[in-house]
Design a protein around this motif. Structure first.
Motif, PDB file in Angstrom:
ATOM      1  N   HIS A   1       0.831  -1.203   0.000  1.00 46.55           N
ATOM      2  CA  HIS A   1       0.000   0.000   0.000  1.00 46.55           C
ATOM      3  C   HIS A   1       0.870   1.260   0.000  1.00 46.55           C
ATOM      4  N   LEU A   2       2.041   1.169   0.630  1.00 48.56           N
ATOM      5  CA  LEU A   2       2.959   2.313   0.615  1.00 48.56           C
ATOM      6  C   LEU A   2       3.558   2.487  -0.778  1.00 48.56           C
ATOM      7  N   PHE A   3       3.966   1.381  -1.403  1.00 43.81           N
ATOM      8  CA  PHE A   3       4.494   1.459  -2.770  1.00 43.81           C
ATOM      9  C   PHE A   3       3.446   2.047  -3.718  1.00 43.81           C
ATOM     10  N   ALA A   4       2.179   1.671  -3.513  1.00 41.23           N
ATOM     11  CA  ALA A   4       1.103   2.115  -4.399  1.00 41.23           C
ATOM     12  C   ALA A   4       0.889   3.620  -4.332  1.00 41.23           C
ATOM     13  N   SER A   5       1.294   4.251  -3.238  1.00 44.02           N
ATOM     14  CA  SER A   5       1.144   5.711  -3.110  1.00 44.02           C
ATOM     15  C   SER A   5       2.076   6.465  -4.046  1.00 44.02           C
ATOM     16  N   LEU A   6       3.110   5.784  -4.546  1.00 39.76           N
ATOM     17  CA  LEU A   6       4.149   6.340  -5.421  1.00 39.76           C
ATOM     18  C   LEU A   6       5.099   7.286  -4.684  1.00 39.76           C
ATOM     19  N   LYS A   7       4.843   7.542  -3.423  1.00 42.00           N
ATOM     20  CA  LYS A   7       5.691   8.422  -2.624  1.00 42.00           C
ATOM     21  C   LYS A   7       6.697   7.633  -1.798  1.00 42.00           C
ATOM     22  N   PHE A   8       6.617   6.317  -1.892  1.00 42.56           N
ATOM     23  CA  PHE A   8       7.461   5.438  -1.082  1.00 42.56           C
ATOM     24  C   PHE A   8       8.288   4.535  -1.992  1.00 42.56           C
ATOM     25  N   TYR A   9       9.563   4.426  -1.704  1.00 43.08           N
ATOM     26  CA  TYR A   9      10.417   3.475  -2.406  1.00 43.08           C
ATOM     27  C   TYR A   9      11.625   3.169  -1.521  1.00 43.08           C
ATOM     28  N   LEU A  10      12.242   2.033  -1.773  1.00 43.46           N
ATOM     29  CA  LEU A  10      13.415   1.633  -1.005  1.00 43.46           C
ATOM     30  C   LEU A  10      14.666   2.003  -1.776  1.00 43.46           C
ATOM     31  N   MET A  11      15.629   2.609  -1.096  1.00 41.69           N
ATOM     32  CA  MET A  11      16.908   2.905  -1.729  1.00 41.69           C
ATOM     33  C   MET A  11      17.758   1.642  -1.677  1.00 41.69           C
ATOM     34  N   SER A  12      18.138   1.143  -2.832  1.00 40.97           N
ATOM     35  CA  SER A  12      18.784  -0.167  -2.914  1.00 40.97           C
ATOM     36  C   SER A  12      20.103  -0.252  -2.158  1.00 40.97           C
ATOM     37  N   SER A  13      20.795   0.870  -1.998  1.00 40.87           N
ATOM     38  CA  SER A  13      22.064   0.832  -1.267  1.00 40.87           C
ATOM     39  C   SER A  13      21.871   0.514   0.211  1.00 40.87           C
ATOM     40  N   THR A  14      20.613   0.559   0.695  1.00 40.72           N
ATOM     41  CA  THR A  14      20.339   0.212   2.092  1.00 40.72           C
ATOM     42  C   THR A  14      19.812  -1.218   2.243  1.00 40.72           C
ATOM     43  N   VAL A  15      19.519  -1.868   1.134  1.00 40.43           N
ATOM     44  CA  VAL A  15      18.775  -3.133   1.169  1.00 40.43           C
ATOM     45  C   VAL A  15      19.687  -4.360   1.324  1.00 40.43           C
ATOM     46  N   ILE A  16      19.244  -5.295   2.175  1.00 37.37           N
ATOM     47  CA  ILE A  16      19.818  -6.640   2.240  1.00 37.37           C
ATOM     48  C   ILE A  16      18.665  -7.631   2.162  1.00 37.37           C
ATOM     49  N   ILE A  17      18.842  -8.702   1.388  1.00 40.42           N
ATOM     50  CA  ILE A  17      17.770  -9.661   1.111  1.00 40.42           C
ATOM     51  C   ILE A  17      18.212 -11.064   1.521  1.00 40.42           C
ATOM     52  N   ARG A  18      17.271 -11.848   2.059  1.00 36.88           N
ATOM     53  CA  ARG A  18      17.553 -13.261   2.332  1.00 36.88           C
ATOM     54  C   ARG A  18      17.653 -13.996   0.990  1.00 36.88           C
ATOM     55  N   LYS A  19      18.791 -14.589   0.724  1.00 39.16           N
ATOM     56  CA  LYS A  19      19.061 -15.172  -0.586  1.00 39.16           C
ATOM     57  C   LYS A  19      18.086 -16.299  -0.944  1.00 39.16           C
ATOM     58  N   LYS A  20      17.781 -17.150  -0.009  1.00 44.82           N
ATOM     59  CA  LYS A  20      16.901 -18.283  -0.290  1.00 44.82           C
ATOM     60  C   LYS A  20      15.540 -17.810  -0.782  1.00 44.82           C
ATOM     61  N   THR A  21      15.015 -16.766  -0.155  1.00 46.97           N
ATOM     62  CA  THR A  21      13.720 -16.217  -0.563  1.00 46.97           C
ATOM     63  C   THR A  21      13.808 -15.637  -1.965  1.00 46.97           C
ATOM     64  N   LEU A  22      14.891 -14.930  -2.250  1.00 43.29           N
ATOM     65  CA  LEU A  22      15.093 -14.334  -3.570  1.00 43.29           C
ATOM     66  C   LEU A  22      15.186 -15.411  -4.645  1.00 43.29           C
ATOM     67  N   GLU A  23      15.891 -16.478  -4.352  1.00 46.66           N
ATOM     68  CA  GLU A  23      16.021 -17.576  -5.308  1.00 46.66           C
ATOM     69  C   GLU A  23      14.684 -18.267  -5.551  1.00 46.66           C
ATOM     70  N   ASN A  24      13.881 -18.369  -4.495  1.00 46.08           N
ATOM     71  CA  ASN A  24      12.558 -19.001  -4.645  1.00 46.08           C
ATOM     72  C   ASN A  24      11.657 -18.210  -5.583  1.00 46.08           C
TER      73      ASN A  24
END
Length: 302
Positions: free
Chosen positions: A134-157
């Motif tokens: 719902h925050l993304f849908a507002s278009l006023k919210f986004y994540l700056m990728s330089s701050t992001v860390i992702i669980r690899k297993k979830t990403l691979e799935n």
């Protein structure tokens, strides 16, 4: 250098050199000879932004760690970023960690401060799962990728990093998909620096549109929401999105002006004013950060 200087040192860096012509390969090769944690994938031909998904997944396939952090070639990290965020993944429900950020000029001087302290706290942590959409849908919210860390297993799935037919970048499509996989963890502190260039890929993409690329972002988000049959008040959403797009269209020329004068490496009177505003905002941010943290800790205790 900002990766080499991390307080947490058990990492590997996989650099994708997309057939650069500016001496990048020679430069990073010297680093990789000195430090075996640094590995290079070199393209014989330039793949460009249209094949960003393939470039990212090429690196993902070679990675050996359990977590994936993202840093573009000209961005940088605070020295304790990895040490702080790795702790988040002790919670098995967390699939992504992120935080606040600073946008800098070409010299690394802060220009814009990005934070999420005015957004709903539970949605920032994607609780319940999917609520951050719902925050993304507002278009006023986004994540700056330089701050992001992702669980690899979830990403691979998910099949790796994602993209959208109308939006060539991998950030938003990937984060939308991850939002349906588990909770996020938000740090109300600076975890990345985004160095803005006058000729950046995003700005080159955005300035060709009437609304600085926001309609493309809207289509990307809305297509995802529809494909996943996310329950949302579409009538209100479309009205709110149109208001925001109208605003971006109205101030497009000002955005161009600000971009060229604020993010170049030249010192101008306008840039000095921007610096003063940034440091004032940063001072206020430091105060608000303490309040936000205290309120969040109280709310989670209950």
């Amino acid at each position: 250098n900002s990766v080499l200087n991390q307080t947490y040192q058990n990492w590997e860096m996989i650099i994708v050199d997309d057939a650069s012509t500016d001496g990048t390969y020679k430069f990073i090769s010297e680093y990789s000879k000195k430090d075996k944690r640094i590995k290079i994938i070199r393209h014989k031909k330039n793949w460009g932004i249209k094949k960003l998904k393939e470039s990212y997944n090429q690196a993902l396939k070679q990675s050996k760690g359990d977590l994936i952090a993202i840093i573009e070639g000209d961005d940088f990290w605070p020295k304790d970023k990895l040490e702080k965020q790795i702790e988040d993944f002790k919670d098995k429900n967390v699939v992504l960690s992120y935080g606040d950020w600073v946008m800098t000029d070409t010299l690394g001087n802060g220009i814009t401060l990005g934070n999420y302290q005015n957004f709903d706290r539970r949605k920032l942590f994607n609780k319940p799962i999917g609520s951050i959409l719902h925050l993304f849908a507002s278009l006023k919210f986004y994540l700056m990728s330089s701050t992001v860390i992702i669980r690899k297993k979830t990403l691979e799935n998910l099949g790796g990093f994602q993209n959208d037919k109308n939006y060539p970048f991998i950030d938003i499509p990937t984060y939308l998909s991850l939002a349906l996989q588990g909770n996020f963890f938000y740090h109300p502190e600076i975890l990345g620096y985004y160095r803005k260039q006058p000729l950046s890929s995003w700005f080159s993409f955005a300035k060709q549109t009437e609304d600085m690329g926001r309609a493309k972002v809207r289509d990307c988000v809305n297509n995802f929401l529809k494909s996943k049959k996310i329950s949302i008040n579409w009538l209100k959403l479309i009205v709110d999105q149109e208001k925001y797009l109208s605003y971006k269209k109205k101030y497009k020329k000002i955005s161009h002006f600000y971009h060229y004068f604020a993010f170049s490496n030249k010192i101008t009177p306008i840039k000095i004013i921007v610096y003063i505003i940034f440091f004032f905002r940063y001072f206020i941010y430091k105060i608000k950060k303490q309040v936000f943290h205290q309120v969040y800790m109280r709310s989670t205790c209950f």
